[in-house]
Design an enzyme around this catalytic site. Structure first.
Site, PDB file in Angstrom:
ATOM      1  N   HIS A  95     -28.927  82.602  23.667  1.00 44.22           N
ATOM      2  CA  HIS A  95     -30.078  82.207  24.942  1.00 44.22           C
ATOM      3  C   HIS A  95     -31.168  82.041  23.204  1.00 44.22           C
ATOM      4  O   HIS A  95     -30.825  82.279  21.997  1.00 44.22           O
ATOM      5  CB  HIS A  95     -30.436  83.589  24.801  1.00 44.22           C
ATOM      6  CG  HIS A  95     -29.856  84.310  26.904  1.00 44.22           C
ATOM      7  ND1 HIS A  95     -29.796  83.328  27.514  1.00 44.22           N
ATOM      8  CD2 HIS A  95     -28.886  85.102  26.889  1.00 44.22           C
ATOM      9  CE1 HIS A  95     -29.128  83.531  28.868  1.00 44.22           C
ATOM     10  NE2 HIS A  95     -29.089  85.467  28.239  1.00 44.22           N
ATOM     11  N   ASP A 107     -27.061  78.125  30.357  1.00 42.75           N
ATOM     12  CA  ASP A 107     -28.653  76.723  29.370  1.00 42.75           C
ATOM     13  C   ASP A 107     -29.630  76.034  29.782  1.00 42.75           C
ATOM     14  O   ASP A 107     -29.930  75.260  29.644  1.00 42.75           O
ATOM     15  CB  ASP A 107     -27.152  75.801  28.130  1.00 42.75           C
ATOM     16  CG  ASP A 107     -26.289  76.491  28.190  1.00 42.75           C
ATOM     17  OD1 ASP A 107     -26.676  77.819  27.111  1.00 42.75           O
ATOM     18  OD2 ASP A 107     -24.721  75.103  28.034  1.00 42.75           O
TER      19      ASP A 107
HETATM   20  P1  GTP Z   1     -26.681  80.615  28.423  1.00 43.29           P
HETATM   21  O1  GTP Z   1     -27.038  82.055  29.022  1.00 43.29           O
HETATM   22  O2  GTP Z   1     -26.148  80.662  27.346  1.00 43.29           O
HETATM   23  O3  GTP Z   1     -26.045  80.118  29.438  1.00 43.29           O
HETATM   24  O4  GTP Z   1     -28.339  80.637  27.548  1.00 43.29           O
HETATM   25  P2  GTP Z   1     -29.625  79.838  27.921  1.00 43.29           P
HETATM   26  O5  GTP Z   1     -29.954  79.313  29.980  1.00 43.29           O
HETATM   27  O6  GTP Z   1     -30.592  80.831  27.563  1.00 43.29           O
HETATM   28  O7  GTP Z   1     -30.552  78.726  26.950  1.00 43.29           O
HETATM   29  P3  GTP Z   1     -29.863  78.115  25.738  1.00 43.29           P
HETATM   30  O8  GTP Z   1     -31.256  79.065  25.292  1.00 43.29           O
HETATM   31  O9  GTP Z   1     -28.282  78.129  25.617  1.00 43.29           O
HETATM   32  O10 GTP Z   1     -30.818  76.441  25.989  1.00 43.29           O
HETATM   33  C1  GTP Z   1     -32.475  75.989  26.602  1.00 43.29           C
HETATM   34  C2  GTP Z   1     -32.610  75.256  24.929  1.00 43.29           C
HETATM   35  O11 GTP Z   1     -33.180  74.395  25.898  1.00 43.29           O
HETATM   36  C3  GTP Z   1     -33.262  76.047  23.923  1.00 43.29           C
HETATM   37  O12 GTP Z   1     -32.763  75.436  22.198  1.00 43.29           O
HETATM   38  C4  GTP Z   1     -34.751  75.842  24.551  1.00 43.29           C
HETATM   39  O13 GTP Z   1     -35.375  76.336  22.957  1.00 43.29           O
HETATM   40  C5  GTP Z   1     -35.014  75.009  24.804  1.00 43.29           C
HETATM   41  N1  GTP Z   1     -35.653  74.806  26.430  1.00 43.29           N
HETATM   42  C6  GTP Z   1     -35.780  75.690  27.387  1.00 43.29           C
HETATM   43  N2  GTP Z   1     -37.463  75.727  27.697  1.00 43.29           N
HETATM   44  C7  GTP Z   1     -37.506  74.223  27.323  1.00 43.29           C
HETATM   45  C8  GTP Z   1     -38.784  73.232  27.900  1.00 43.29           C
HETATM   46  O14 GTP Z   1     -38.904  73.869  29.265  1.00 43.29           O
HETATM   47  N3  GTP Z   1     -38.481  72.308  27.189  1.00 43.29           N
HETATM   48  C9  GTP Z   1     -37.553  71.856  26.198  1.00 43.29           C
HETATM   49  N4  GTP Z   1     -37.934  70.941  25.535  1.00 43.29           N
HETATM   50  N5  GTP Z   1     -36.461  72.838  25.623  1.00 43.29           N
HETATM   51  C10 GTP Z   1     -36.559  73.731  26.501  1.00 43.29           C
HETATM   52  P1  IMP Z   2     -15.613  82.271  28.722  1.00 47.54           P
HETATM   53  O1  IMP Z   2     -16.914  82.411  28.845  1.00 47.54           O
HETATM   54  O2  IMP Z   2     -16.130  82.050  27.063  1.00 47.54           O
HETATM   55  O3  IMP Z   2     -14.678  82.610  28.851  1.00 47.54           O
HETATM   56  O4  IMP Z   2     -16.205  80.329  28.553  1.00 47.54           O
HETATM   57  C1  IMP Z   2     -15.630  79.950  30.492  1.00 47.54           C
HETATM   58  C2  IMP Z   2     -16.419  78.936  30.549  1.00 47.54           C
HETATM   59  O5  IMP Z   2     -17.642  79.518  30.662  1.00 47.54           O
HETATM   60  C3  IMP Z   2     -16.213  78.070  29.672  1.00 47.54           C
HETATM   61  O6  IMP Z   2     -16.727  76.669  30.294  1.00 47.54           O
HETATM   62  C4  IMP Z   2     -17.878  78.297  28.722  1.00 47.54           C
HETATM   63  O7  IMP Z   2     -17.878  76.768  28.325  1.00 47.54           O
HETATM   64  C5  IMP Z   2     -18.767  78.802  29.711  1.00 47.54           C
HETATM   65  N1  IMP Z   2     -19.712  79.114  29.255  1.00 47.54           N
HETATM   66  C6  IMP Z   2     -19.819  80.885  28.795  1.00 47.54           C
HETATM   67  N2  IMP Z   2     -21.006  80.935  28.953  1.00 47.54           N
HETATM   68  C7  IMP Z   2     -21.566  80.068  28.362  1.00 47.54           C
HETATM   69  C8  IMP Z   2     -23.234  80.093  29.222  1.00 47.54           C
HETATM   70  O8  IMP Z   2     -23.382  80.889  27.834  1.00 47.54           O
HETATM   71  N3  IMP Z   2     -23.528  79.265  28.509  1.00 47.54           N
HETATM   72  C9  IMP Z   2     -23.099  77.833  28.393  1.00 47.54           C
HETATM   73  N4  IMP Z   2     -21.535  77.821  29.107  1.00 47.54           N
HETATM   74  C10 IMP Z   2     -20.900  79.250  29.073  1.00 47.54           C
HETATM   75 MG    MG Z   3     -27.115  79.474  26.137  1.00 45.13          MG
END
Ligand code: GTP
Ligand code: IMP
Ligand code: MG
Length: 339
Positions: free
Chosen positions: A45, A13
Protein backbone atom coordinates in the site's frame (compact mmCIF):
# COMPACT_ATOMS: atom_id res chain seq x y z
CA UNK A 1 -20.91 4.86 14.76
CA UNK A 2 -19.80 2.98 11.66
CA UNK A 3 -17.95 -0.19 10.78
CA UNK A 4 -16.52 0.20 7.29
CA UNK A 5 -14.74 -2.45 5.23
CA UNK A 6 -12.51 -1.22 2.38
CA UNK A 7 -11.70 -3.69 -0.42
CA UNK A 8 -10.33 -3.66 -3.98
CA UNK A 9 -12.53 -4.13 -7.02
CA UNK A 10 -10.09 -5.29 -9.73
CA UNK A 11 -6.64 -6.99 -9.38
CA UNK A 12 -5.10 -4.98 -6.53
CA UNK A 13 -3.22 -1.69 -6.50
CA UNK A 14 -6.42 0.32 -6.95
CA UNK A 15 -5.15 2.77 -4.35
CA UNK A 16 -6.87 1.37 -1.26
CA UNK A 17 -4.02 2.80 0.83
CA UNK A 18 -4.85 6.32 -0.28
CA UNK A 19 -8.62 5.94 0.25
CA UNK A 20 -8.05 4.51 3.76
CA UNK A 21 -5.59 7.25 4.71
CA UNK A 22 -8.16 9.82 3.61
CA UNK A 23 -11.08 8.14 5.41
CA UNK A 24 -9.30 7.88 8.78
CA UNK A 25 -9.12 11.67 8.91
CA UNK A 26 -12.74 12.24 7.91
CA UNK A 27 -14.26 13.74 11.07
CA UNK A 28 -17.77 12.66 10.12
CA UNK A 29 -16.79 8.99 10.56
CA UNK A 30 -14.53 9.57 13.56
CA UNK A 31 -12.81 6.18 13.29
CA UNK A 32 -10.97 5.13 16.45
CA UNK A 33 -9.79 1.67 15.40
CA UNK A 34 -8.20 0.40 12.19
CA UNK A 35 -8.05 -3.37 11.68
CA UNK A 36 -6.09 -4.97 8.86
CA UNK A 37 -7.37 -8.10 7.11
CA UNK A 38 -6.07 -9.67 3.89
CA UNK A 39 -3.34 -12.14 3.05
CA UNK A 40 -0.12 -10.62 4.49
CA UNK A 41 3.03 -8.81 3.32
CA UNK A 42 2.32 -9.60 -0.34
CA UNK A 43 0.34 -6.32 -0.27
CA UNK A 44 2.02 -3.02 -1.04
CA UNK A 45 0.00 0.00 0.00
CA UNK A 46 1.27 3.46 -0.81
CA UNK A 47 0.30 6.23 1.58
CA UNK A 48 1.26 9.83 0.75
CA UNK A 49 0.93 12.31 3.59
CA UNK A 50 2.16 15.81 2.81
CA UNK A 51 5.62 15.20 1.32
CA UNK A 52 6.16 11.81 2.97
CA UNK A 53 5.66 8.59 0.97
CA UNK A 54 5.16 5.37 2.94
CA UNK A 55 5.26 1.97 1.19
CA UNK A 56 3.57 -0.38 3.61
CA UNK A 57 3.26 -4.16 3.53
CA UNK A 58 2.06 -4.89 7.08
CA UNK A 59 1.24 -1.73 9.06
CA UNK A 60 -2.36 -0.65 8.30
CA UNK A 61 -2.63 2.26 5.83
CA UNK A 62 -4.78 4.14 8.36
CA UNK A 63 -1.80 4.49 10.75
CA UNK A 64 -1.72 8.30 10.52
CA UNK A 65 -5.36 8.97 11.39
CA UNK A 66 -5.42 11.77 13.99
CA UNK A 67 -8.01 10.10 16.27
CA UNK A 68 -6.91 6.50 15.77
CA UNK A 69 -6.31 4.79 19.12
CA UNK A 70 -5.36 1.31 17.95
CA UNK A 71 -4.07 -0.40 14.82
CA UNK A 72 -4.86 -4.11 14.79
CA UNK A 73 -3.74 -6.97 12.54
CA UNK A 74 -6.29 -9.80 12.52
CA UNK A 75 -5.59 -13.52 13.04
CA UNK A 76 -6.29 -14.30 9.37
CA UNK A 77 -3.30 -12.17 8.28
CA UNK A 78 0.16 -13.69 7.85
CA UNK A 79 2.93 -11.75 9.58
CA UNK A 80 6.56 -11.44 8.52
CA UNK A 81 8.03 -10.29 11.87
CA UNK A 82 11.00 -8.47 10.30
CA UNK A 83 8.83 -6.54 7.86
CA UNK A 84 6.32 -5.65 10.58
CA UNK A 85 8.89 -4.52 13.17
CA UNK A 86 10.74 -2.45 10.57
CA UNK A 87 7.53 -0.71 9.45
CA UNK A 88 6.53 -0.04 13.07
CA UNK A 89 9.78 1.93 13.40
CA UNK A 90 9.27 3.82 10.16
CA UNK A 91 5.69 4.76 10.99
CA UNK A 92 6.44 5.35 14.70
CA UNK A 93 3.43 3.25 15.71
CA UNK A 94 4.91 1.24 18.62
CA UNK A 95 2.46 1.31 21.53
CA UNK A 96 -0.50 1.70 19.18
CA UNK A 97 -0.16 -1.34 16.94
CA UNK A 98 -0.99 -4.93 17.90
CA UNK A 99 -1.27 -8.22 16.08
CA UNK A 100 -3.34 -11.22 17.07
CA UNK A 101 -1.84 -14.15 18.98
CA UNK A 102 -3.04 -16.41 16.16
CA UNK A 103 -1.50 -14.58 13.15
CA UNK A 104 0.49 -17.11 11.11
CA UNK A 105 4.23 -16.48 10.81
CA UNK A 106 6.20 -16.38 7.56
CA UNK A 107 9.78 -17.66 7.73
CA UNK A 108 12.75 -17.81 5.32
CA UNK A 109 11.74 -21.26 4.07
CA UNK A 110 8.35 -19.92 2.88
CA UNK A 111 9.97 -16.98 1.10
CA UNK A 112 12.56 -19.22 -0.56
CA UNK A 113 9.85 -21.60 -1.81
CA UNK A 114 7.72 -18.71 -3.10
CA UNK A 115 10.71 -17.33 -5.02
CA UNK A 116 12.09 -20.58 -6.43
CA UNK A 117 9.19 -23.01 -6.98
CA UNK A 118 8.55 -22.84 -10.72
CA UNK A 119 4.76 -23.18 -10.44
CA UNK A 120 4.55 -20.26 -8.00
CA UNK A 121 7.25 -18.11 -9.57
CA UNK A 122 6.58 -18.67 -13.28
CA UNK A 123 2.98 -19.86 -13.62
CA UNK A 124 1.22 -17.94 -10.86
CA UNK A 125 3.79 -15.12 -10.80
CA UNK A 126 3.51 -14.54 -7.05
CA UNK A 127 4.91 -11.59 -5.14
CA UNK A 128 7.59 -13.88 -3.65
CA UNK A 129 6.78 -12.74 -0.11
CA UNK A 130 6.18 -16.28 1.23
CA UNK A 131 2.44 -15.92 1.80
CA UNK A 132 1.29 -18.85 -0.39
CA UNK A 133 3.70 -21.42 1.15
CA UNK A 134 2.88 -20.12 4.68
CA UNK A 135 -0.83 -20.54 4.04
CA UNK A 136 -0.11 -24.09 2.80
CA UNK A 137 1.50 -24.82 6.19
CA UNK A 138 -1.41 -23.19 8.00
CA UNK A 139 -3.85 -25.48 6.22
CA UNK A 140 -1.67 -28.44 7.22
CA UNK A 141 -1.75 -27.02 10.79
CA UNK A 142 2.02 -26.92 11.16
CA UNK A 143 2.56 -23.14 10.82
CA UNK A 144 3.98 -21.34 13.89
CA UNK A 145 1.76 -18.53 15.17
CA UNK A 146 2.61 -15.07 16.52
CA UNK A 147 2.22 -16.34 20.09
CA UNK A 148 5.30 -18.55 19.48
CA UNK A 149 7.59 -15.63 18.48
CA UNK A 150 9.49 -13.88 21.37
CA UNK A 151 10.19 -10.71 19.28
CA UNK A 152 6.46 -10.08 18.95
CA UNK A 153 5.63 -10.61 22.63
CA UNK A 154 5.07 -6.89 23.39
CA UNK A 155 2.60 -6.32 20.57
CA UNK A 156 0.21 -9.26 20.86
CA UNK A 157 -3.48 -9.02 21.62
CA UNK A 158 -6.82 -10.74 21.06
CA UNK A 159 -7.97 -8.76 18.01
CA UNK A 160 -11.56 -10.10 17.78
CA UNK A 161 -12.04 -9.30 21.49
CA UNK A 162 -10.59 -5.77 21.00
CA UNK A 163 -13.07 -5.19 18.18
CA UNK A 164 -15.94 -6.59 20.23
CA UNK A 165 -15.11 -4.17 23.07
CA UNK A 166 -14.83 -1.26 20.62
CA UNK A 167 -18.31 -2.10 19.28
CA UNK A 168 -19.77 -2.11 22.81
CA UNK A 169 -18.13 1.30 23.42
CA UNK A 170 -19.68 2.50 20.12
CA UNK A 171 -16.31 3.33 18.54
CA UNK A 172 -16.14 3.49 14.75
CA UNK A 173 -13.94 0.87 13.12
CA UNK A 174 -12.31 0.82 9.70
CA UNK A 175 -11.35 -2.60 8.34
CA UNK A 176 -8.73 -2.65 5.58
CA UNK A 177 -8.64 -5.34 2.95
CA UNK A 178 -5.69 -6.09 0.68
CA UNK A 179 -5.25 -7.57 -2.82
CA UNK A 180 -8.63 -7.47 -4.57
CA UNK A 181 -11.73 -9.32 -5.66
CA UNK A 182 -10.40 -10.82 -8.91
CA UNK A 183 -7.30 -12.14 -7.08
CA UNK A 184 -9.52 -14.14 -4.70
CA UNK A 185 -8.75 -17.86 -4.42
CA UNK A 186 -12.51 -18.59 -4.72
CA UNK A 187 -13.73 -15.86 -7.07
CA UNK A 188 -10.69 -14.78 -9.08
CA UNK A 189 -8.94 -15.85 -12.26
CA UNK A 190 -7.68 -19.18 -10.87
CA UNK A 191 -4.86 -20.28 -10.83
CA UNK A 192 -3.48 -16.74 -11.23
CA UNK A 193 -4.78 -15.66 -7.84
CA UNK A 194 -3.59 -15.20 -4.26
CA UNK A 195 -3.68 -17.87 -1.54
CA UNK A 196 -7.09 -17.14 0.03
CA UNK A 197 -10.35 -15.31 -0.42
CA UNK A 198 -10.02 -11.52 -0.18
CA UNK A 199 -13.60 -10.30 -0.67
CA UNK A 200 -15.33 -8.28 2.06
CA UNK A 201 -16.74 -11.35 3.85
CA UNK A 202 -13.26 -12.90 4.11
CA UNK A 203 -11.74 -9.64 5.34
CA UNK A 204 -14.32 -9.55 8.16
CA UNK A 205 -13.46 -13.12 9.08
CA UNK A 206 -9.71 -12.26 9.03
CA UNK A 207 -10.17 -9.74 11.83
CA UNK A 208 -12.98 -11.60 13.63
CA UNK A 209 -15.98 -9.36 13.12
CA UNK A 210 -19.39 -10.76 12.14
CA UNK A 211 -21.18 -9.54 8.97
CA UNK A 212 -24.11 -8.10 10.96
CA UNK A 213 -21.77 -5.51 12.55
CA UNK A 214 -20.73 -4.02 9.21
CA UNK A 215 -22.39 -0.75 8.15
CA UNK A 216 -20.55 -0.08 4.88
CA UNK A 217 -18.49 -1.91 2.29
CA UNK A 218 -16.40 0.56 0.27
CA UNK A 219 -15.22 -0.94 -3.01
CA UNK A 220 -12.23 0.79 -4.60
CA UNK A 221 -11.74 0.95 -8.37
CA UNK A 222 -9.11 2.67 -10.48
CA UNK A 223 -9.91 4.49 -13.74
CA UNK A 224 -8.07 1.68 -15.55
CA UNK A 225 -7.34 -1.93 -14.66
CA UNK A 226 -3.83 -3.14 -13.85
CA UNK A 227 -2.43 -6.52 -13.13
CA UNK A 228 1.00 -7.49 -11.88
CA UNK A 229 2.68 -10.87 -12.25
CA UNK A 230 1.34 -14.03 -13.87
CA UNK A 231 2.97 -13.29 -17.21
CA UNK A 232 1.54 -16.56 -18.49
CA UNK A 233 -1.97 -15.68 -17.38
CA UNK A 234 -4.60 -15.12 -20.01
CA UNK A 235 -4.52 -11.57 -21.31
CA UNK A 236 -6.85 -9.14 -19.60
CA UNK A 237 -9.74 -8.08 -21.77
CA UNK A 238 -8.60 -5.17 -23.98
CA UNK A 239 -5.08 -5.34 -22.54
CA UNK A 240 -2.89 -2.57 -23.93
CA UNK A 241 0.54 -3.14 -25.42
CA UNK A 242 3.45 -1.82 -23.35
CA UNK A 243 3.96 0.99 -25.90
CA UNK A 244 0.31 2.02 -25.71
CA UNK A 245 0.40 1.88 -21.89
CA UNK A 246 3.41 4.21 -21.86
CA UNK A 247 1.81 6.51 -24.45
CA UNK A 248 -1.32 6.89 -22.31
CA UNK A 249 0.77 7.52 -19.16
CA UNK A 250 -0.80 4.49 -17.40
CA UNK A 251 2.54 2.86 -16.63
CA UNK A 252 2.89 1.50 -13.07
CA UNK A 253 5.38 -0.68 -11.24
CA UNK A 254 4.53 -3.08 -8.37
CA UNK A 255 5.03 -1.64 -4.87
CA UNK A 256 6.42 -4.93 -3.49
CA UNK A 257 8.05 -6.48 -6.56
CA UNK A 258 8.89 -3.51 -8.79
CA UNK A 259 7.36 -5.46 -11.72
CA UNK A 260 5.67 -3.63 -14.57
CA UNK A 261 1.88 -3.73 -14.23
CA UNK A 262 -0.11 -4.72 -17.34
CA UNK A 263 -2.92 -2.26 -18.06
CA UNK A 264 -6.38 -2.20 -19.67
CA UNK A 265 -9.30 0.26 -19.74
CA UNK A 266 -11.93 0.26 -16.94
CA UNK A 267 -13.85 -3.01 -17.19
CA UNK A 268 -17.59 -2.74 -16.48
CA UNK A 269 -18.45 -6.50 -16.26
CA UNK A 270 -15.56 -7.07 -13.81
CA UNK A 271 -16.68 -4.06 -11.77
CA UNK A 272 -20.32 -5.22 -11.67
CA UNK A 273 -19.26 -8.66 -10.48
CA UNK A 274 -17.12 -7.09 -7.74
CA UNK A 275 -20.08 -5.05 -6.55
CA UNK A 276 -22.20 -8.12 -5.92
CA UNK A 277 -19.38 -10.36 -4.65
CA UNK A 278 -18.55 -7.79 -1.97
CA UNK A 279 -22.03 -6.44 -1.27
CA UNK A 280 -20.64 -2.96 -1.93
CA UNK A 281 -22.60 -0.07 -0.42
CA UNK A 282 -20.22 2.68 -1.58
CA UNK A 283 -17.71 3.05 -4.40
CA UNK A 284 -14.42 4.91 -4.67
CA UNK A 285 -12.50 5.72 -7.83
CA UNK A 286 -8.79 6.58 -7.95
CA UNK A 287 -6.38 8.02 -10.52
CA UNK A 288 -8.87 10.16 -12.40
CA UNK A 289 -5.96 12.57 -12.96
CA UNK A 290 -3.97 9.89 -14.80
CA UNK A 291 -6.64 9.53 -17.49
CA UNK A 292 -7.65 13.22 -17.36
CA UNK A 293 -4.48 15.19 -16.49
CA UNK A 294 -6.34 18.51 -16.74
CA UNK A 295 -8.29 17.47 -13.62
CA UNK A 296 -5.26 16.84 -11.45
CA UNK A 297 -5.67 17.91 -7.79
CA UNK A 298 -9.32 19.03 -8.16
CA UNK A 299 -11.49 18.72 -5.04
CA UNK A 300 -14.98 19.62 -6.33
CA UNK A 301 -16.96 17.46 -8.78
CA UNK A 302 -18.49 20.44 -10.60
CA UNK A 303 -14.97 21.77 -11.36
CA UNK A 304 -14.04 18.67 -13.38
CA UNK A 305 -13.69 18.90 -17.17
CA UNK A 306 -16.79 17.79 -19.09
CA UNK A 307 -14.77 14.89 -20.53
CA UNK A 308 -14.03 13.53 -17.04
CA UNK A 309 -17.58 14.16 -15.80
CA UNK A 310 -19.07 12.34 -18.80
CA UNK A 311 -16.68 9.41 -18.29
CA UNK A 312 -17.72 9.14 -14.62
CA UNK A 313 -21.45 9.51 -15.26
CA UNK A 314 -21.37 6.86 -17.99
CA UNK A 315 -19.63 4.37 -15.64
CA UNK A 316 -22.07 5.17 -12.82
CA UNK A 317 -25.01 4.54 -15.15
CA UNK A 318 -23.69 1.05 -15.97
CA UNK A 319 -22.84 0.22 -12.36
CA UNK A 320 -26.06 1.66 -10.89
CA UNK A 321 -24.06 3.36 -8.13
CA UNK A 322 -22.26 6.65 -7.62
CA UNK A 323 -18.54 7.06 -6.83
CA UNK A 324 -18.55 8.60 -3.35
CA UNK A 325 -14.83 9.41 -3.48
CA UNK A 326 -12.78 10.29 -6.57
CA UNK A 327 -8.99 10.47 -6.37
CA UNK A 328 -7.35 13.26 -8.36
CA UNK A 329 -3.74 12.79 -7.20
CA UNK A 330 -1.57 10.59 -4.96
CA UNK A 331 -1.82 12.68 -1.75
CA UNK A 332 -4.59 11.83 0.72
CA UNK A 333 -5.95 15.39 0.33
CA UNK A 334 -6.29 15.14 -3.49
CA UNK A 335 -9.81 13.79 -3.53
CA UNK A 336 -13.42 14.70 -4.37
CA UNK A 337 -16.00 13.63 -1.78
CA UNK A 338 -19.68 13.13 -2.75
CA UNK A 339 -21.54 11.53 0.12
P1 GTP B 1 -2.56 -3.40 -2.76
O1 GTP B 1 -2.96 -3.76 -1.38
O2 GTP B 1 -1.15 -3.87 -3.07
O3 GTP B 1 -3.53 -3.87 -3.77
O4 GTP B 1 -2.34 -1.78 -2.93
P2 GTP B 1 -3.19 -0.45 -3.01
O5 GTP B 1 -4.57 -0.70 -3.49
O6 GTP B 1 -3.07 0.25 -1.69
O7 GTP B 1 -2.47 0.41 -4.13
P3 GTP B 1 -0.92 0.79 -4.31
O8 GTP B 1 -0.56 1.71 -3.21
O9 GTP B 1 -0.10 -0.39 -4.56
O10 GTP B 1 -0.97 1.56 -5.73
C1 GTP B 1 -1.65 2.70 -5.94
C2 GTP B 1 -0.72 3.82 -6.45
O11 GTP B 1 -1.51 4.87 -6.93
C3 GTP B 1 0.16 4.43 -5.37
O12 GTP B 1 1.38 4.84 -5.94
C4 GTP B 1 -0.66 5.65 -4.93
O13 GTP B 1 0.13 6.70 -4.38
C5 GTP B 1 -1.26 6.08 -6.22
N1 GTP B 1 -2.58 6.74 -6.15
C6 GTP B 1 -3.66 6.41 -5.39
N2 GTP B 1 -4.71 7.21 -5.70
C7 GTP B 1 -4.28 8.04 -6.67
C8 GTP B 1 -4.91 9.07 -7.45
O14 GTP B 1 -6.09 9.37 -7.30
N3 GTP B 1 -4.12 9.70 -8.39
C9 GTP B 1 -2.82 9.38 -8.60
N4 GTP B 1 -2.13 10.04 -9.53
N5 GTP B 1 -2.21 8.40 -7.90
C10 GTP B 1 -2.93 7.75 -6.96
P1 IMP C 1 0.79 -14.00 -4.02
O1 IMP C 1 -0.35 -13.38 -3.32
O2 IMP C 1 2.12 -13.37 -3.69
O3 IMP C 1 0.80 -15.51 -3.86
O4 IMP C 1 0.62 -13.75 -5.60
C1 IMP C 1 -0.46 -14.30 -6.33
C2 IMP C 1 -0.95 -13.33 -7.41
O5 IMP C 1 -1.55 -12.20 -6.78
C3 IMP C 1 0.18 -12.74 -8.28
O6 IMP C 1 -0.35 -12.51 -9.58
C4 IMP C 1 0.52 -11.43 -7.59
O7 IMP C 1 1.12 -10.51 -8.46
C5 IMP C 1 -0.88 -10.99 -7.17
N1 IMP C 1 -0.86 -10.10 -5.99
C6 IMP C 1 -0.73 -10.48 -4.69
N2 IMP C 1 -0.80 -9.40 -3.89
C7 IMP C 1 -0.99 -8.33 -4.69
C8 IMP C 1 -1.17 -6.93 -4.43
O8 IMP C 1 -1.18 -6.46 -3.29
N3 IMP C 1 -1.36 -6.14 -5.52
C9 IMP C 1 -1.39 -6.65 -6.77
N4 IMP C 1 -1.23 -7.94 -7.07
C10 IMP C 1 -1.03 -8.77 -6.03
MG1 MG D 1 -0.29 -2.42 -4.06
Amino acid sequence: MSVTVVVGGFFGDEGKGKIVSHLVNDESYNYKIVARGGVGPNAGHTVVIKDMIYKLRMVPSGFAGKNIEKLLIGPGVLVDPQVLLNEIQITKTMGKIFCDYQCGIINKKHIEKDQTNSHLKDQVGTSGSGTGPANEDRVRRILPLARDVPELRGILTDVPLELHKALIEKKSILIEGTQATHLSLWHGTYPHVTSKDVTASAICSDVGIGPTSVTDVVLVFKTFVTRVGSIRAEKMENQLTEDETIKRGWIEYGTVTGRLRRAAPFNIPLAKRSIFLNGATKLALTKLDVVFPQDSGKKVFEDLSSLAKDWIIEKERHLGMQFSWIGTGPADSEIITRK
